[in-house]
Design an enzyme around this catalytic site. Structure first.
Site, PDB file in Angstrom:
ATOM      1  CB  SER A  37      -3.670  -6.007  -8.651  1.00  0.00           C
ATOM      2  OG  SER A  37      -3.854  -5.659  -7.288  1.00  0.00           O
ATOM      3  CG  ASP A 327     -11.100  -1.973  -7.938  1.00  0.00           C
ATOM      4  OD1 ASP A 327     -10.387  -1.503  -7.026  1.00  0.00           O
ATOM      5  OD2 ASP A 327     -10.697  -2.896  -8.681  1.00  0.00           O
ATOM      6  CG  HIS A 330      -6.946  -2.362  -7.680  1.00  0.00           C
ATOM      7  ND1 HIS A 330      -7.993  -3.244  -7.833  1.00  0.00           N
ATOM      8  CD2 HIS A 330      -5.849  -3.097  -7.376  1.00  0.00           C
ATOM      9  CE1 HIS A 330      -7.541  -4.487  -7.645  1.00  0.00           C
ATOM     10  NE2 HIS A 330      -6.250  -4.415  -7.359  1.00  0.00           N
TER      11      HIS A 330
END
Length: 362
Positions: A37, A327, A330
């Site tokens: 991610s 978040d 990340h």
């Protein structure tokens, strides 16, 4: 005979035209990205998974202020590296790219993906490293016809940059996941050995597929991310979960040895290691950042679909350039830009080994 010679000359000329067009102002003809991610730019959008970032407020600072599938407010590390390499546009996702466009490279990264096939399975579908390599094989099968033959494709691919940034989910969504996975019964050293054995096979496969210039990111200090601090107790007054960072450090140490081994054994191989710990702790951090362990967006809570990720359409801080994390997992764009800048051009000798990306692509 003359017609055959003219045809071969025309094909060669066309190939050279394509290559020269693609490489104008770029430091490498193409750029291929493998990862999770931290690099995903839309490959997870069509998948059935909780690991998705195709909704606001993700993308709030991306051009057009639209969510693209990037797990951040704007650009991710791969986007920033593409800028440093002078690509005119971000490298597109594998899931949405066909034809001549793939000659500039592709992004195969997938949220929740790991080195091990089963890492991240708790979140749903994802493209693990082995699946990303299969997708790269499919890409190569398309490149050869576009450049005329496999020989031309091999020469072309040898000149490209390959970045691999994966391994965090093998810890977050496997070894340290809750409830525990079967891997949790292993010692940190034994688990790192399992990861390195698998990763070695994968990096050798990448070499066999034509890669020569490969930058491999180590796993960052995931014991310092907000979600791990929330889930695990902190001891000895440390700001981070030390046990997790120690376990990751064991893996990174073995990864450095693997990189050195690949460079020694594989002809013309140029692998380099990006030291995320040095980048995070050595030298000054991103200018203006004051919030180091709090998320900028309103995050989902325990019991929600994806705890730790941004709440769909939730609130978001206005001073995003002051936050390390967007978040609970990340980084923000400013943090991604900082990491990419140190990987591209090392600030400290410990940032990269043996060379930074700038020297790797020369």
């Amino acid at each position: 005979m003359a017609a055959t010679t003219i045809t071969k000359w025309m094909i060669l000329s066309l190939n050279m035209f394509i290559i020269l067009t693609l490489t104008h102002a770029q430091q490498v003809p193409c750029f291929f990205i493998f990862g999770d991610s931290q690099s995903d730019n839309g490959n997870n959008n069509p998948l059935i998974t909780k690991a998705k970032a195709d909704y606001p407020p993700y993308g709030v600072d991306f051009p057009g202020a639209i969510p693209t599938g990037r797990f951040t407010n704007g650009k991710n590390i791969a986007d920033c590296l593409a800028e440093f390499l002078e690509f005119p546009h971000p490298i597109p996702p594998f899931a949405a790219t066909k034809g001549p466009a793939l000659l500039k490279g592709l992004n195969y990264a997938s949220g929740a993906a790991g080195i091990l096939d089963n890492s991240g399975i708790n979140l749903g579908d994802r493209l693990c490293m082995n699946r990303q390599l299969e997708n790269h094989k499919a890409t190569i099968a398309q490149i050869a016809p576009l450049l005329g033959n496999q020989t031309s494709a091999d020469v072309y691919l040898n000149q490209c940059l390959y970045v691999v940034n994966i391994g965090s989910n093998d810890y977050i969504n496997n070894y340290y996941q809750q409830p525990p996975s079967p891997s949790s019964s292993l010692t940190p050293d034994a688990f790192a050995d399992e990861l390195i054995a698998t990763f070695s096979t994968q990096l050798n496969s990448l070499y066999e597929l034509g890669s020569r210039k490969v930058a491999v990111f180590g796993v960052g200090l995931i014991g310092c991310i907000p979600q791990e601090i929330l889930l695990y107790p902190i001891t000895n007054g440390s700001p981070c979960v030390d046990d997790i960072n120690i376990a990751v450090g064991i893996f990174n140490g073995k990864l450095v040895s693997l990189i050195n081994d690949l460079n020694t054994k594989l002809p013309n191989a140029q692998f380099t290691y990006i030291n995320m710990t040095s980048i995070a702790l050595g030298g000054p951090g991103p200018a203006g950042v004051t919030e180091v362990n709090a998320p900028c967006c309103e995050v989902q809570k325990a019991g929600d679909s994806a705890p730790g990720q941004c709440l769909p359409n939730g609130s978001v801080c206005e001073n995003r350039d002051e936050y390390i994390f967007f978040d609970n997992f990340h980084p923000t764009e400013i943090s991604n830009t900082f990491t990419a800048s140190r990987a591209y051009r090392a600030f400290l000798l410990t940032d990269t080994s043996p060379v930074d990306i700038d020297h790797l692509v020369r």
